[in-house]
Design an enzyme around this catalytic site. Sequence first.
Site, PDB file in Angstrom:
ATOM      1  N   VAL A  13       0.827  -1.205   0.000  1.00 13.33           N
ATOM      2  CA  VAL A  13       0.000   0.000   0.000  1.00 13.33           C
ATOM      3  C   VAL A  13       0.860   1.254   0.000  1.00 13.33           C
ATOM      4  O   VAL A  13       0.709   2.151  -0.826  1.00 13.33           O
ATOM      5  CB  VAL A  13      -0.948   0.008   1.216  1.00 13.33           C
ATOM      6  CG1 VAL A  13      -1.680   1.353   1.316  1.00 13.33           C
ATOM      7  CG2 VAL A  13      -1.947  -1.127   1.120  1.00 13.33           C
ATOM      8  N   ARG A  36      14.498  -3.575   3.294  1.00  9.62           N
ATOM      9  CA  ARG A  36      13.518  -3.010   2.362  1.00  9.62           C
ATOM     10  C   ARG A  36      13.956  -1.623   1.894  1.00  9.62           C
ATOM     11  O   ARG A  36      13.878  -1.308   0.701  1.00  9.62           O
ATOM     12  CB  ARG A  36      12.156  -2.931   3.062  1.00  9.62           C
ATOM     13  CG  ARG A  36      11.054  -2.205   2.279  1.00  9.62           C
ATOM     14  CD  ARG A  36      10.570  -3.011   1.117  1.00  9.62           C
ATOM     15  NE  ARG A  36       9.332  -2.462   0.557  1.00  9.62           N
ATOM     16  CZ  ARG A  36       8.914  -2.712  -0.680  1.00  9.62           C
ATOM     17  NH1 ARG A  36       9.615  -3.476  -1.489  1.00  9.62           N
ATOM     18  NH2 ARG A  36       7.781  -2.194  -1.116  1.00  9.62           N
ATOM     19  N   THR A  81      -2.443  -4.063   9.112  1.00  7.17           N
ATOM     20  CA  THR A  81      -3.321  -4.286  10.267  1.00  7.17           C
ATOM     21  C   THR A  81      -3.851  -5.713  10.159  1.00  7.17           C
ATOM     22  O   THR A  81      -4.970  -5.940   9.662  1.00  7.17           O
ATOM     23  CB  THR A  81      -4.480  -3.268  10.306  1.00  7.17           C
ATOM     24  OG1 THR A  81      -5.031  -3.107   8.996  1.00  7.17           O
ATOM     25  CG2 THR A  81      -4.009  -1.923  10.812  1.00  7.17           C
ATOM     26  N   THR A 116      -6.474  -0.486   7.304  1.00 13.38           N
ATOM     27  CA  THR A 116      -7.821  -0.954   7.609  1.00 13.38           C
ATOM     28  C   THR A 116      -8.001  -1.117   9.109  1.00 13.38           C
ATOM     29  O   THR A 116      -7.186  -1.762   9.769  1.00 13.38           O
ATOM     30  CB  THR A 116      -8.081  -2.305   6.920  1.00 13.38           C
ATOM     31  OG1 THR A 116      -7.953  -2.146   5.514  1.00 13.38           O
ATOM     32  CG2 THR A 116      -9.479  -2.809   7.241  1.00 13.38           C
ATOM     33  N   CYS A 256      -6.854  -8.545   3.148  1.00 15.20           N
ATOM     34  CA  CYS A 256      -8.049  -7.698   3.071  1.00 15.20           C
ATOM     35  C   CYS A 256      -9.317  -8.512   3.286  1.00 15.20           C
ATOM     36  O   CYS A 256      -9.902  -8.488   4.356  1.00 15.20           O
ATOM     37  CB  CYS A 256      -8.097  -6.983   1.721  1.00 15.20           C
ATOM     38  SG  CYS A 256      -6.836  -5.702   1.528  1.00 15.20           S
TER      39      CYS A 256
END
Length: 426
Positions: A13, A36, A81, A116, A256
């Site tokens: 995201v 990363r 999350t 979320t 999700c």
Amino acid sequence: MERRISVIGLGYVGLPVAVAFGKTHQVIGFDLNSQRIEELKAGQDRTLEVECEELRSADILFTCDADDLKKADFHIVAVPTPINKARQPDLRPMLGASKTIGQILKKGDIVVFESTVYPGATEDDCVPILEAESGLKCGKDFTVGYSPERINPGDKEHTFTKILKVVSGQDKKTLDIVADVYSSVVTAGVHKASTIKVAEAAKVIENTQRDLNIALMNELSVIFEKMGIDTLDVLEAAGTKWNFLPFKPGLVGGHCIGVDPYYLTYKAEQVGYRPEVIQAGRRINDNMGKLIVQRCIKDMILRDVKVKGAKVGILGLTFKEDCPDLRNSKVEDLITEFRSYGIEPIVHDAMADSVEAEKFYGVKLHELSEFTDCALVVTAVAHKEYISLSASDYKAMLNEKGMFFDIKGILPREKLAEMSVNVGRI
């Protein structure tokens, strides 16, 4: 006033968000994972969400140093999350990000959460941490907003800038600023939600709705299998009606659809309501891996195939097609259930990282060339690589009693007919 943007969390995201803003703004890209950060500095994105050239051309300071966040005054939080083993919300990454931001927060800053959550999490869980760490007062010294992410991993058509963005703020001034900032890069436009809680609720029901529709298809597939009816044929016929929704049965994983409903049910129970329909859908979807394997084992027994120690191949391990993301992949349920029958399946997935496969699921990835003389081959993920295989390619994977089980329905009838082997579909 030109806002200086930071993005906290550079995963599936956060990185597309940072790159989109980095084309027109100076952006601070922060992530706790130093490996990363080094990869991104080198222009490499292991998630494959952003092209190397696009990544290198964006004006982003990639950093692990939280002090660099002081240079920004508009902070976007895009951390995971997930849920814990008890299937309850795990807000630790989000609360940790709030603590990090709180330590560098200054007057006039705006913090916008994209992760979320259940309705109320931004104001009830995150704001107190921001205030405690900064010594500032929310609404007076700084403000917050919420703009739910709608990134679809692996989807190169519905990208960040092309998806209508829901935005919210704790007051009108903040809402207008948040809307203006996102509008500067999101060409699809923005929708101003009336409150932060409304925006949080909108996000969590988007995937809950999809989860329930897939649960219905999964339950139908169980019913039709007992009737000897091909579910995909039924859906094809029903789909000729103009308003029939094109959902299909299958494994429901990822970060999700397989997670968001638990955030809503958790909050619902906190306010004294037990959500029967949502929980029923979750139970159906969470049980599909077990049901699929049981069906495969039954078919093997009926074909006089020795179950224990049988060579079984699984094509695909990531949670969705053409995406390297392994988080919450329900293919794990297939592997676990096969192991309970004394079968150690071989698994192939060209998109997945072999180190992560071992780390997350204890699975060693195999080469496609090792898929020979199998008693059973299961297509679990509809990667383009598998769709492009010919009927003879699939037939070569099986022994004379072998069976092919097509969970994703990736093979058309003409290809199935060419195979002249035992075939099962969900």
